[in-house]
Design a protein around this motif. Structure first.
Motif, mmCIF file in Angstrom:
data_model
loop_
_atom_site.group_PDB
_atom_site.id
_atom_site.type_symbol
_atom_site.label_atom_id
_atom_site.label_comp_id
_atom_site.label_asym_id
_atom_site.label_seq_id
_atom_site.Cartn_x
_atom_site.Cartn_y
_atom_site.Cartn_z
ATOM 1 N N GLN A 261 3.435 0.803 14.885
ATOM 2 C CA GLN A 261 3.537 2.097 14.186
ATOM 3 C C GLN A 261 3.385 3.259 15.165
ATOM 4 O O GLN A 261 4.122 4.239 15.102
ATOM 5 C CB GLN A 261 2.467 2.190 13.097
ATOM 6 C CG GLN A 261 2.698 1.195 11.969
ATOM 7 C CD GLN A 261 1.650 1.253 10.856
ATOM 8 O OE1 GLN A 261 1.819 0.595 9.846
ATOM 9 N NE2 GLN A 261 0.585 1.985 11.026
ATOM 10 N N ARG B 146 -11.406 -7.691 6.585
ATOM 11 C CA ARG B 146 -10.875 -6.362 6.922
ATOM 12 C C ARG B 146 -11.916 -5.506 7.635
ATOM 13 O O ARG B 146 -13.106 -5.816 7.610
ATOM 14 C CB ARG B 146 -10.366 -5.647 5.666
ATOM 15 C CG ARG B 146 -11.411 -5.484 4.611
ATOM 16 C CD ARG B 146 -10.781 -5.215 3.247
ATOM 17 N NE ARG B 146 -11.811 -4.698 2.359
ATOM 18 C CZ ARG B 146 -12.006 -3.415 2.120
ATOM 19 N NH1 ARG B 146 -11.235 -2.503 2.676
ATOM 20 N NH2 ARG B 146 -12.975 -3.029 1.330
ATOM 21 N N ASP C 219 -0.995 3.783 7.488
ATOM 22 C CA ASP C 219 -1.982 2.790 7.033
ATOM 23 C C ASP C 219 -2.501 3.138 5.636
ATOM 24 O O ASP C 219 -2.865 2.262 4.861
ATOM 25 C CB ASP C 219 -3.188 2.733 7.988
ATOM 26 C CG ASP C 219 -2.854 2.028 9.285
ATOM 27 O OD1 ASP C 219 -1.856 1.299 9.335
ATOM 28 O OD2 ASP C 219 -3.594 2.233 10.266
ATOM 29 N N ARG C 220 -2.545 4.436 5.352
ATOM 30 C CA ARG C 220 -3.030 4.860 4.030
ATOM 31 C C ARG C 220 -1.935 4.697 2.976
ATOM 32 O O ARG C 220 -2.177 4.194 1.893
ATOM 33 C CB ARG C 220 -3.426 6.342 4.064
ATOM 34 C CG ARG C 220 -4.743 6.618 4.719
ATOM 35 C CD ARG C 220 -5.137 8.067 4.439
ATOM 36 N NE ARG C 220 -5.012 8.379 3.030
ATOM 37 C CZ ARG C 220 -4.328 9.404 2.520
ATOM 38 N NH1 ARG C 220 -3.714 10.242 3.310
ATOM 39 N NH2 ARG C 220 -4.283 9.597 1.231
ATOM 40 N N HIS D 126 -0.648 -1.864 14.055
ATOM 41 C CA HIS D 126 -1.043 -0.564 14.601
ATOM 42 C C HIS D 126 -0.146 -0.146 15.770
ATOM 43 O O HIS D 126 0.426 0.945 15.789
ATOM 44 C CB HIS D 126 -2.512 -0.657 15.039
ATOM 45 C CG HIS D 126 -2.977 0.472 15.877
ATOM 46 N ND1 HIS D 126 -3.440 1.651 15.337
ATOM 47 C CD2 HIS D 126 -3.023 0.631 17.227
ATOM 48 C CE1 HIS D 126 -3.754 2.480 16.322
ATOM 49 N NE2 HIS D 126 -3.519 1.879 17.475
ATOM 50 N N SER E 52 0.529 7.012 12.474
ATOM 51 C CA SER E 52 0.239 5.607 12.157
ATOM 52 C C SER E 52 -0.940 5.495 11.176
ATOM 53 O O SER E 52 -0.912 4.691 10.236
ATOM 54 C CB SER E 52 -0.074 4.844 13.448
ATOM 55 O OG SER E 52 -0.664 3.612 13.160
ATOM 56 N N HIS E 53 -1.982 6.309 11.397
ATOM 57 C CA HIS E 53 -3.136 6.250 10.483
ATOM 58 C C HIS E 53 -2.706 6.637 9.064
ATOM 59 O O HIS E 53 -3.197 6.088 8.084
ATOM 60 C CB HIS E 53 -4.244 7.197 10.944
ATOM 61 C CG HIS E 53 -4.830 6.828 12.297
ATOM 62 N ND1 HIS E 53 -4.809 5.560 12.792
ATOM 63 C CD2 HIS E 53 -5.479 7.578 13.232
ATOM 64 C CE1 HIS E 53 -5.394 5.541 13.992
ATOM 65 N NE2 HIS E 53 -5.805 6.747 14.280
ATOM 66 N N LYS F 188 -9.622 -5.685 14.358
ATOM 67 C CA LYS F 188 -10.543 -5.447 13.243
ATOM 68 C C LYS F 188 -11.942 -5.985 13.492
ATOM 69 O O LYS F 188 -12.903 -5.219 13.444
ATOM 70 C CB LYS F 188 -9.919 -5.916 11.942
ATOM 71 C CG LYS F 188 -8.807 -4.925 11.583
ATOM 72 C CD LYS F 188 -7.980 -5.280 10.411
ATOM 73 C CE LYS F 188 -6.870 -4.223 10.309
ATOM 74 N NZ LYS F 188 -5.753 -4.655 9.516
ATOM 75 N N PRO G 202 -0.236 0.456 3.401
ATOM 76 C CA PRO G 202 -1.139 -0.405 4.167
ATOM 77 C C PRO G 202 -0.581 -1.807 4.418
ATOM 78 O O PRO G 202 0.128 -2.348 3.572
ATOM 79 C CB PRO G 202 -2.402 -0.480 3.279
ATOM 80 C CG PRO G 202 -2.029 0.062 1.947
ATOM 81 C CD PRO G 202 -0.765 0.852 2.090
ATOM 82 N N ARG H 159 -9.747 8.545 8.385
ATOM 83 C CA ARG H 159 -10.050 7.468 9.330
ATOM 84 C C ARG H 159 -11.052 7.996 10.317
ATOM 85 O O ARG H 159 -10.910 9.085 10.852
ATOM 86 C CB ARG H 159 -8.778 7.033 10.059
ATOM 87 C CG ARG H 159 -9.050 6.047 11.193
ATOM 88 C CD ARG H 159 -7.770 5.501 11.728
ATOM 89 N NE ARG H 159 -7.174 4.569 10.799
ATOM 90 C CZ ARG H 159 -7.373 3.251 10.847
ATOM 91 N NH1 ARG H 159 -8.124 2.722 11.761
ATOM 92 N NH2 ARG H 159 -6.786 2.459 9.972
#
Ligand SMILES: NC(=O)C1=CN([C@@H]2O[C@H](COP(=O)(O)OP(=O)(O)OC[C@H]3O[C@@H](n4cnc5c(N)ncnc54)[C@H](O)[C@@H]3O)[C@@H](O)[C@H]2O)C=CC1
Ligand SMILES: O=C(CO)COP(=O)(O)O
Ligand SMILES: [Zn+2]
Length: 348
Positions: free
Chosen positions: A267, A67, A255-256, A264, A251-252, A95, A259, A136
């Motif tokens: 989203q 990750r 992710d929270r 990405h 989108s961020h 990533k 997840p 982020r």
């Protein structure tokens, strides 16, 4: 006195095309780097292309990451130091590329980007995007010294990775609108050149929609070209503003809250439908964004993202909190307004 100055950092070599992975060592030779390379990758890209890199760099040391996190960056920094690495080679999706980008900044050495998926525009940008707790970080780092994008390899990647790259580019439409808005309302510095390049990149991609189809290597070519161009726009701006507005905040936040559910790019595409609705209203251009996404096979609804409606509303109403970046979301969208936008656009 005229006191403006700028420093634009761009990759020196960009190789794109069929089989160019085998030209990686030639591209590196051209950079006059010293020291040994250190490979930063993740399990699937390692399996797919690790051998082709090892064939060109005998005995290369490597790390495979699960990750993107600050811990992963530390791990790479430590291991690359132990190996006395002179530069990093990042092989994979977003990533490993983001981690290598940030680690090379810490190590004060260069890195080369070898994407195995045309899934987003970070493959060439000078920004690294790493999640940490409730936030982020979009961290300034140097862009890759070279990008080696093998369209044969990219075309063999799962199709959804390519449609994610398309959606990341389509989201430039709303990102630029947010940037212009922040410029008008908050005097945020705006670059006409970077804004125009980012918008033109999205337009050109949409015009090529008919040639973006699974099984066509030309699709990987068109999408990668757009990703490079969008990354260059970010380098010119010195920020991710040309390619990241409220749709990225949304989108961020997903992710929270949820997840690992969706890619990405997918989203931010759905986020772009919603934030375009906020920009231009019920009869506005959100339908163009939705139609462009759907032509390319990218998701346009919460269902297609595999995310429930409640989560979408939570992400939309809290997205403005994730980072200090002024967008159409202002100081927050009310729950009623979020539900209305998501319902009218058919996202939920
Ligand atoms: N620095 C920047 O400017 C940007 C950074 N990002 C960041 O990048 C990350 C998302 O990137 P992704 O590429 O979507 O994620 P990722 O690197 O996790 O890749 C997605 C999945 O695809 C797999 N994969 C990669 N290449 C493959 C291939 N050829 N065949 C089969 N599977 C393959 C990976 O193993 C992984 O499971 C996020 O952390 C995002 O924030 C996204 C946009 C811009
Ligand atoms: O994803 C990006 C551009 O497409 C980078 O944006 P962030 O700065 O929001 O991470
Ligand atoms: Zn993005």
């Amino acid at each position: 006195m005229f006191d403006k100055s700028t420093w634009i950092k761009l990759p020196r070599n960009v190789l794109q095309g069929h089989g160019v992975l085998d030209d990686l060592s030639a591209a590196v030779d051209e950079l006059y780097l010293s020291g040994e390379p250190f490979l930063v990758t993740s399990p699937t890209p390692e399996r797919i292309a690790g051998d082709r890199i090892r064939a060109q760099f005998d005995g290369i040391s490597s790390v495979s990451l699960d990750r993107a996190s600050f811990e992963s960056v530390e791990r790479v920094v430590e291991q690359a130091r132990e190996q006395n690495a002179g530069y990093l080679i990042a092989l994979g999706g977003g990533k490993p590329i983001d981690v290598a980008k940030m680690a090379s900044d810490r190590l004060d050495c260069g890195f080369v980007s070898v994407p195995t998926a045309a899934s987003h525009d970070g493959i060439v940008s000078g920004r690294s995007s790493i999640p940490e707790g409730d936030t982020r970080h979009s961290v300034a780092a140097d862009p890759p010294l070279a990008v080696v994008a093998d369209t044969e390899l990219l075309a063999e990647a799962p199709w959804e990775l390519t449609t994610a790259g398309c959606a990341d580019i389509i989201s430039n439409y709303t990102a630029v609108k947010d940037w212009e808005l922040a410029h008008r309302l908050k005097n945020v510095e705006y670059s006409e050149y970077a804004g125009a390049l980012s918008q033109m990149t999205a337009e050109m991609l949409v015009q090529s929609a008919d040639s973006i189809k699974p099984g066509l290597e030309e699709s990987a070519w068109i999408v990668t070209k757009a990703l490079v161009s969008s990354g260059v726009a970010m380098s010119i701006a010195g920020s991710s503003r040309p390619a990241s507005g409220a749709e990225h905040l949304f989108s961020h936040q997903l992710d929270r809250i949820a997840p690992g559910r969706a890619l990405h790019g997918h989203q931010v595409g759905v986020g772009s439908i919603l934030t375009e609705y906020f920009h231009s209203g019920p009869r506005g251009e959100w339908t163009d964004i939705r139609d462009a996404l759907s032509t390319m096979g990218a998701p346009t609804t919460a269902d297609e993202l595999g995310i429930d409606g409640e989560t979408v509303i939570e992400a939309l109403t809290t997205a403005h909190e994730i980072r200090d970046r002024y967008t159409i979301l202002g100081d927050g969208v009310s729950e009623d307004a979020a539900i209305e936008a998501a319902t009218i656009t058919g996202v939920i």
